[in-house]
Scaffold this motif. Structure first.
Motif, PDB file in Angstrom:
ATOM      1  N   SER A 344     -28.103  23.447  14.016  1.00 25.72           N
ATOM      2  CA  SER A 344     -26.981  23.396  13.067  1.00 25.72           C
ATOM      3  C   SER A 344     -26.742  24.752  12.412  1.00 25.72           C
ATOM      4  CB  SER A 344     -27.262  22.338  12.001  1.00 25.72           C
ATOM      5  OG  SER A 344     -27.344  21.046  12.585  1.00 25.72           O
ATOM      6  N   ASP A 345     -27.831  25.539  12.223  1.00 24.60           N
ATOM      7  CA  ASP A 345     -27.683  26.845  11.588  1.00 24.60           C
ATOM      8  C   ASP A 345     -26.956  27.848  12.485  1.00 24.60           C
ATOM      9  OD1 ASP A 345     -29.010  25.869   9.385  1.00 24.60           O
ATOM     10  OD2 ASP A 345     -30.988  26.533  10.089  1.00 24.60           O
ATOM     11  N   HIS A 378     -26.057  16.694  15.112  1.00 27.13           N
ATOM     12  CA  HIS A 378     -25.517  17.527  14.026  1.00 27.13           C
ATOM     13  C   HIS A 378     -24.424  16.771  13.264  1.00 27.13           C
ATOM     14  CE1 HIS A 378     -23.648  20.930  11.943  1.00 27.13           C
ATOM     15  NE2 HIS A 378     -22.498  20.560  12.478  1.00 27.13           N
ATOM     16  N   TYR A 379     -23.481  16.201  13.965  1.00 23.33           N
ATOM     17  CA  TYR A 379     -22.393  15.494  13.291  1.00 23.33           C
ATOM     18  C   TYR A 379     -22.858  14.169  12.709  1.00 23.33           C
ATOM     19  CZ  TYR A 379     -19.106  18.891  15.175  1.00 23.33           C
ATOM     20  OH  TYR A 379     -18.437  20.052  15.443  1.00 23.33           O
ATOM     21  N   ASP A 381     -25.663  13.733  11.166  1.00 22.63           N
ATOM     22  CA  ASP A 381     -26.222  14.064   9.853  1.00 22.63           C
ATOM     23  C   ASP A 381     -25.125  14.295   8.814  1.00 22.63           C
ATOM     24  OD1 ASP A 381     -28.726  13.865  10.908  1.00 22.63           O
ATOM     25  OD2 ASP A 381     -28.939  16.007  11.310  1.00 22.63           O
ATOM     26  N   ARG A 382     -23.925  14.649   9.287  1.00 21.93           N
ATOM     27  CA  ARG A 382     -22.837  14.953   8.367  1.00 21.93           C
ATOM     28  C   ARG A 382     -21.794  13.842   8.286  1.00 21.93           C
ATOM     29  NH1 ARG A 382     -25.452  18.966   9.856  1.00 21.93           N
ATOM     30  NH2 ARG A 382     -25.500  21.008   8.847  1.00 21.93           N
ATOM     31  N   SER A 383     -22.116  12.674   8.814  1.00 19.66           N
ATOM     32  CA  SER A 383     -21.175  11.558   8.756  1.00 19.66           C
ATOM     33  C   SER A 383     -21.128  10.993   7.344  1.00 19.66           C
ATOM     34  CB  SER A 383     -21.593  10.467   9.748  1.00 19.66           C
ATOM     35  OG  SER A 383     -22.899   9.995   9.428  1.00 19.66           O
ATOM     36  N   ALA A 384     -20.056  10.248   7.075  1.00 20.02           N
ATOM     37  CA  ALA A 384     -19.863   9.693   5.734  1.00 20.02           C
ATOM     38  C   ALA A 384     -20.996   8.735   5.389  1.00 20.02           C
ATOM     39  CB  ALA A 384     -18.518   8.980   5.661  1.00 20.02           C
ATOM     40  N   ALA A 396     -19.734  10.684  15.503  1.00 22.01           N
ATOM     41  CA  ALA A 396     -20.499  11.855  15.932  1.00 22.01           C
ATOM     42  C   ALA A 396     -20.276  12.137  17.412  1.00 22.01           C
ATOM     43  CB  ALA A 396     -21.982  11.647  15.639  1.00 22.01           C
ATOM     44  N   GLN A 399     -16.825  13.697  17.832  1.00 20.70           N
ATOM     45  CA  GLN A 399     -16.782  15.098  17.419  1.00 20.70           C
ATOM     46  C   GLN A 399     -17.462  16.001  18.435  1.00 20.70           C
ATOM     47  OE1 GLN A 399     -15.088  16.297  14.738  1.00 20.70           O
ATOM     48  NE2 GLN A 399     -14.344  14.187  14.585  1.00 20.70           N
TER      49      GLN A 399
END
Length: 467
Positions: A344-345, A378-379, A381-384, A396, A399
């Motif tokens: 992710s970084d 990655h996506y 972890d960033r889901s709503a 995810a 995306q």
């Protein structure tokens, strides 16, 4: 243990006698001597011999045998003193009944010496003989069963035998009518009499007979029946020769077209490799992972230009241990990834490098699959936070697919394997070539560039004339 082993270690009348060993040990296991075949002390017994006398060794005896005997099939077999053994506990009657039931034939009810999975061999042989006797008394035509066996020649009742002979006569008559007339188109010339053809048919050993010159009209010197008159046979041979010539010409044309297609494909591969090396918008990507499974994680990522310039070469901490078999291949251990950056970084940097560029990958299906997995995580972890697990996973995956769809990935393994041309009969295509890059991401990228140089070295970036 076999009876042979028992006889080799014990002599009749020696049980319990304190006599000197008959042989010298050939070795030892710890401090316990190992004797050769037939040389062990005669008063010692194997566990199998003790079991035959309804004896069993104690736990202490099991751990500390008095000697071993070396065998070819069983290795070093421990020997024990029967005087220190204990009597086996008798089996419960219920256990004996279950053991006997497994050895009882369901047909004859006799208890056999082996475990049965159906009728015993005696009952099976009896049933097979009865089946053969019934088959001999059953008509092969109408399945009528009678007391006496039918004739072994045809195994049919009188009516079925008559029907069989009538069909045979009808087939013979049809054959005679066919072979006594020329088989040529619109030709009705007679090739011989039906009597001659019937005589030829009845000669069962005609294939073994030498060529004859006293054959009637319609027969040739070869052991067979001529189906065409001489003019029709000549026309038939001419037509067959024409067909063979057409087939040969078609085959040669197809081979020529195939060679030309291969030459065009080889020239296209050279052109593609040379153009890729000269294109400033071409990048090479490679990954090293924790394995080959669908959930394998990326532990190293590298991106190089077509000129070999390193744009990205970094270790990635997947958050899971690296298996020993994977670490043995690429040399990246779990300890080496402590403090390393994550996927992710570097995703923003990777996106900027690949956006609008042609990205060449050796076996792109695997590396793109690993990128898809990392992007999905990655996506995810960033889901709503308020979304359900199924909704978050679907979002995810969507995306990740969008990100990959915006990139332009090209495979190098298939063109390079076709350029090498190592054909595999098992797979029906050219064998995939291994990439000799040292199993590190940057090294594998440079190996991909070497493959492109090898493919395009015979030509420059400009196409050759006539291509």
């Amino acid at each position: 243990m076999s009876e042979t082993l028992a006889n080799s270690t014990v002599r009749e009348g020696d049980a319990g006698s304190d006599v000197a060993p008959r042989g010298t040990p050939v070795g030892s296991v710890g401090n316990v001597p190992v004797y050769g075949w037939g040389q062990a002390p005669p008063h010692l017994r194997t566990k199998t011999q003790l079991a035959a006398d309804r004896l069993t060794v104690t736990e202490e005896q099991e751990k500390a045998p008095l000697a071993y005997i070396r065998t070819r099939d069983y290795g070093d077999v421990p020997l024990h003193d029967p005087a220190a053994a204990v009597k086996m506990r008798p089996l419960p009657s219920s256990t004996k009944a279950r053991m006997a039931a497994r050895r009882t034939c369901p047909e004859c009810g006799k208890v056999r010496t082996v475990i049965l999975r159906g009728p015993c061999s005696v009952c099976r042989e009896r049933a097979e003989k009865e089946r053969q006797r019934l088959l001999a008394r059953t008509c092969a035509g109408c399945s009528t069963v009678r007391e006496r066996p039918y004739s072994k020649e045809h195994r049919r009742c009188q009516d079925c035998r008559k029907e069989q002979l009538e069909k045979k006569r009808a087939r013979i008559e049809a054959w005679l009518a066919e072979v006594t007339v020329c088989a040529g188109d619109d030709c009705t010339k007679r090739l011989g009499s039906k009597k001659a053809a019937r005589t030829w048919l009845n000669e069962r050993d005609w294939l073994l007979r030498p060529e004859r010159t006293d054959l009637p009209d319609g027969f040739s010197g070869r052991p067979g029946w001529e189906r065409r008159c001489p003019p029709c046979q000549e026309a038939y041979d001419t037509e067959q020769e024409r067909l063979r010539a057409e087939t040969q010409a078609r085959y040669e044309r197809q081979e020529r077209e195939r060679r030309e297609a291969e030459a065009r494909a080889a020239e296209e591969r050279k052109r593609w490799a040379a153009a890729a090396l000269a294109d400033p918008d071409v990048l090479v990507l490679d990954t090293e992972t924790t394995g080959l499974d669908d959930d394998a994680r990326i532990v190293e990522l590298a991106v190089l230009t077509a000129r070999g310039e390193v744009l990205l070469d970094t270790l990635l901490n997947p958050g899971v241990p690296v298996p020993d078999d994977a670490a043995a291949i690429h040399g990246i251990t779990t300890d080496a990834l402590v403090g390393a950056t994550t996927f992710s970084d570097v995703l923003v940097q990777l996106t900027g490098l690949l956006d609008g560029k042609r990205c060449l990958i050796y076996n792109k299906w695997y590396d793109v699959g690993r990128l898809r997995h990392e992007l999905t995580l990655h996506y995810l972890d960033r889901s709503a936070a308020e979304a359900t697990e199924e909704e978050a996973q679907a979002w995810a995956r969507e995306q990740a697919a969008t990100w990959l769809g915006a990139m332009q990935f090209e495979d190098v393994m298939i063109p390079y394997s076709d350029w090498v041309g190592e054909w595999s009969e098992y797979h029906g295509n050219n064998r995939w070539q291994a990439l000799d890059g040292g199993h590190r991401a940057a090294g594998d990228c440079r190996a991909v560039l070497d493959c492109l140089h090898a493919m395009g070295e015979s030509r420059g970036s400009e196409p050759s004339e006539g291509s």
